[in-house]
Design a protein around this motif. Structure first.
Motif, PDB file in Angstrom:
ATOM      1  N   UNK A  46      -0.876 -86.697 -51.334  1.00  0.00           N
ATOM      2  CA  UNK A  46       0.311 -85.892 -51.400  1.00  0.00           C
ATOM      3  C   UNK A  46       1.349 -87.016 -52.166  1.00  0.00           C
ATOM      4  N   UNK A  47       1.396 -88.012 -51.598  1.00  0.00           N
ATOM      5  CA  UNK A  47       2.537 -89.154 -52.060  1.00  0.00           C
ATOM      6  C   UNK A  47       2.055 -89.245 -53.509  1.00  0.00           C
ATOM      7  N   UNK A  48       0.806 -89.583 -53.826  1.00  0.00           N
ATOM      8  CA  UNK A  48       0.360 -89.918 -55.271  1.00  0.00           C
ATOM      9  C   UNK A  48       0.689 -88.547 -56.286  1.00  0.00           C
ATOM     10  N   UNK A  49       0.509 -87.545 -55.675  1.00  0.00           N
ATOM     11  CA  UNK A  49       1.013 -86.210 -56.461  1.00  0.00           C
ATOM     12  C   UNK A  49       2.367 -86.217 -56.985  1.00  0.00           C
ATOM     13  N   UNK A  50       3.101 -86.603 -55.856  1.00  0.00           N
ATOM     14  CA  UNK A  50       4.626 -86.446 -55.933  1.00  0.00           C
ATOM     15  C   UNK A  50       5.053 -87.559 -56.896  1.00  0.00           C
ATOM     16  N   UNK A  51       4.235 -88.782 -57.016  1.00  0.00           N
ATOM     17  CA  UNK A  51       4.517 -89.701 -57.882  1.00  0.00           C
ATOM     18  C   UNK A  51       4.257 -89.490 -59.145  1.00  0.00           C
ATOM     19  N   UNK A  52       2.915 -88.873 -59.419  1.00  0.00           N
ATOM     20  CA  UNK A  52       2.566 -88.383 -60.486  1.00  0.00           C
ATOM     21  C   UNK A  52       3.478 -87.459 -61.396  1.00  0.00           C
ATOM     22  N   UNK A  53       3.862 -86.424 -60.505  1.00  0.00           N
ATOM     23  CA  UNK A  53       4.985 -85.391 -61.160  1.00  0.00           C
ATOM     24  C   UNK A  53       6.308 -86.485 -61.678  1.00  0.00           C
ATOM     25  N   UNK A  54       6.836 -87.415 -60.874  1.00  0.00           N
ATOM     26  CA  UNK A  54       7.895 -88.179 -61.179  1.00  0.00           C
ATOM     27  C   UNK A  54       7.514 -89.098 -62.663  1.00  0.00           C
ATOM     28  N   UNK A  55       6.258 -89.536 -62.698  1.00  0.00           N
ATOM     29  CA  UNK A  55       5.805 -90.233 -63.793  1.00  0.00           C
ATOM     30  C   UNK A  55       5.868 -89.399 -65.089  1.00  0.00           C
ATOM     31  N   UNK A  56       5.195 -87.902 -64.889  1.00  0.00           N
ATOM     32  CA  UNK A  56       5.290 -87.061 -65.905  1.00  0.00           C
ATOM     33  C   UNK A  56       6.742 -86.867 -66.350  1.00  0.00           C
ATOM     34  N   UNK A  57       7.595 -86.768 -65.535  1.00  0.00           N
ATOM     35  CA  UNK A  57       9.073 -86.261 -65.882  1.00  0.00           C
ATOM     36  C   UNK A  57       9.640 -87.486 -66.656  1.00  0.00           C
ATOM     37  N   UNK A  58       9.027 -88.663 -66.373  1.00  0.00           N
ATOM     38  CA  UNK A  58       9.749 -89.775 -67.141  1.00  0.00           C
ATOM     39  C   UNK A  58       9.125 -89.693 -68.593  1.00  0.00           C
ATOM     40  N   UNK A  59       7.829 -89.442 -68.740  1.00  0.00           N
ATOM     41  CA  UNK A  59       7.375 -89.056 -69.968  1.00  0.00           C
ATOM     42  C   UNK A  59       7.966 -88.095 -70.832  1.00  0.00           C
ATOM     43  N   UNK A  60       8.027 -86.729 -70.111  1.00  0.00           N
ATOM     44  CA  UNK A  60       8.391 -85.646 -70.827  1.00  0.00           C
ATOM     45  C   UNK A  60      10.100 -86.152 -71.287  1.00  0.00           C
ATOM     46  N   UNK A  61      10.786 -86.763 -70.604  1.00  0.00           N
ATOM     47  CA  UNK A  61      12.042 -87.219 -71.007  1.00  0.00           C
ATOM     48  C   UNK A  61      12.085 -88.173 -72.205  1.00  0.00           C
ATOM     49  N   UNK A  62      11.086 -88.771 -72.260  1.00  0.00           N
ATOM     50  CA  UNK A  62      10.891 -89.731 -73.518  1.00  0.00           C
ATOM     51  C   UNK A  62      11.341 -90.931 -73.159  1.00  0.00           C
ATOM     52  N   UNK A  63      11.365 -91.386 -71.837  1.00  0.00           N
ATOM     53  CA  UNK A  63      12.025 -92.676 -71.747  1.00  0.00           C
ATOM     54  C   UNK A  63      11.082 -93.642 -70.835  1.00  0.00           C
ATOM     55  N   UNK A  64      10.042 -93.098 -70.980  1.00  0.00           N
ATOM     56  CA  UNK A  64       8.785 -93.976 -70.426  1.00  0.00           C
ATOM     57  C   UNK A  64       8.217 -94.662 -71.282  1.00  0.00           C
ATOM     58  N   UNK A  65       8.246 -96.246 -71.184  1.00  0.00           N
ATOM     59  CA  UNK A  65       7.401 -97.217 -72.034  1.00  0.00           C
ATOM     60  C   UNK A  65       6.235 -97.506 -71.447  1.00  0.00           C
ATOM     61  N   UNK A  66       6.018 -97.796 -70.044  1.00  0.00           N
ATOM     62  CA  UNK A  66       4.746 -98.110 -69.786  1.00  0.00           C
ATOM     63  C   UNK A  66       5.056 -97.909 -68.151  1.00  0.00           C
ATOM     64  N   UNK A  67       3.934 -98.131 -67.405  1.00  0.00           N
ATOM     65  CA  UNK A  67       3.853 -97.894 -65.843  1.00  0.00           C
ATOM     66  C   UNK A  67       2.894 -98.597 -65.382  1.00  0.00           C
ATOM     67  N   UNK A  68       2.435 -99.238 -64.096  1.00  0.00           N
ATOM     68  CA  UNK A  68       1.397 -99.927 -63.623  1.00  0.00           C
ATOM     69  C   UNK A  68       1.802 -99.974 -62.221  1.00  0.00           C
ATOM     70  N   UNK A  69       0.859 -99.876 -61.210  1.00  0.00           N
ATOM     71  CA  UNK A  69       0.525-100.261 -59.992  1.00  0.00           C
ATOM     72  C   UNK A  69       0.058-101.612 -59.890  1.00  0.00           C
ATOM     73  N   UNK A  70       0.106-102.444 -58.873  1.00  0.00           N
ATOM     74  CA  UNK A  70      -0.441-103.775 -58.643  1.00  0.00           C
ATOM     75  C   UNK A  70      -1.122-103.906 -57.452  1.00  0.00           C
ATOM     76  N   UNK A  71      -2.189-104.629 -57.487  1.00  0.00           N
ATOM     77  CA  UNK A  71      -3.341-104.849 -56.443  1.00  0.00           C
ATOM     78  C   UNK A  71      -2.220-105.756 -55.286  1.00  0.00           C
ATOM     79  N   UNK A  72      -2.568-105.680 -54.086  1.00  0.00           N
ATOM     80  CA  UNK A  72      -1.586-106.442 -52.979  1.00  0.00           C
ATOM     81  C   UNK A  72      -1.806-108.083 -53.302  1.00  0.00           C
TER      82      UNK A  72
END
Length: 137
Positions: free
Chosen positions: A23-49
């Motif tokens: 559920x948390x990953x799905x919510x984050x993906x929706x947020x990431x898509x909103x950034x992309x749809x708004x045309x402001x996202x350049x790149x994103x990544x998660x990092x290993x611990x």
């Protein structure tokens, strides 16, 4: 203006489980898509611990490699977004929309542009833009 939004999980605090991981990953993906749809996202990544990371320090004048985990680390970087927006306020507005948990902080840092530096520094950094490759401006 480019800004990096850094996700900082507060590793020392226990998490309250209010939703499943999916559920948390799905919510984050929706947020990431909103950034992309708004045309402001350049790149994103998660990092290993940090437990699987390494640090290279130079305090002795020579490189010293320390494998993770790092006991002295109070905060760690969990991931990042690079966005291109019109202002610091717009970057903050995007960060406020993130579906982060109570166990996370987003730090917002503006990326230095070559035009931020005096002419002598710009001259010393000649060729920097070419080093940035496809992500350069």
């Amino acid at each position: 203006m480019r800004f990096m939004m850094l996700m900082i999980p507060l590793a020392m605090r226990p998490r309250r489980r209010t939703s499943t991981r999916s559920e948390r990953v799905a919510a984050m993906m929706k947020y990431n898509q909103a950034l992309k749809d708004a045309g402001v996202l350049i790149t994103l990544d998660g990092l290993h611990p940090p437990s699987v990371g390494a640090r290279v320090s130079f305090a002795s004048g020579k490189p010293l490699v320390t494998d993770g985990p790092f006991a002295e680390a109070k905060e760690v970087l969990g991931g990042y977004w690079m966005i291109d927006v019109k202002s610091r306020e717009e970057a903050i507005a995007w960060a406020k929309r993130c579906p982060a948990s109570e166990n996370e902080i987003i730090e917002i840092r503006q990326v230095q542009e070559m035009s931020d530096f005096p002419a002598d520094v710009q001259e010393a950094a000649a060729g920097f833009t070419e080093l940035q490759g496809k992500f350069g401006r």
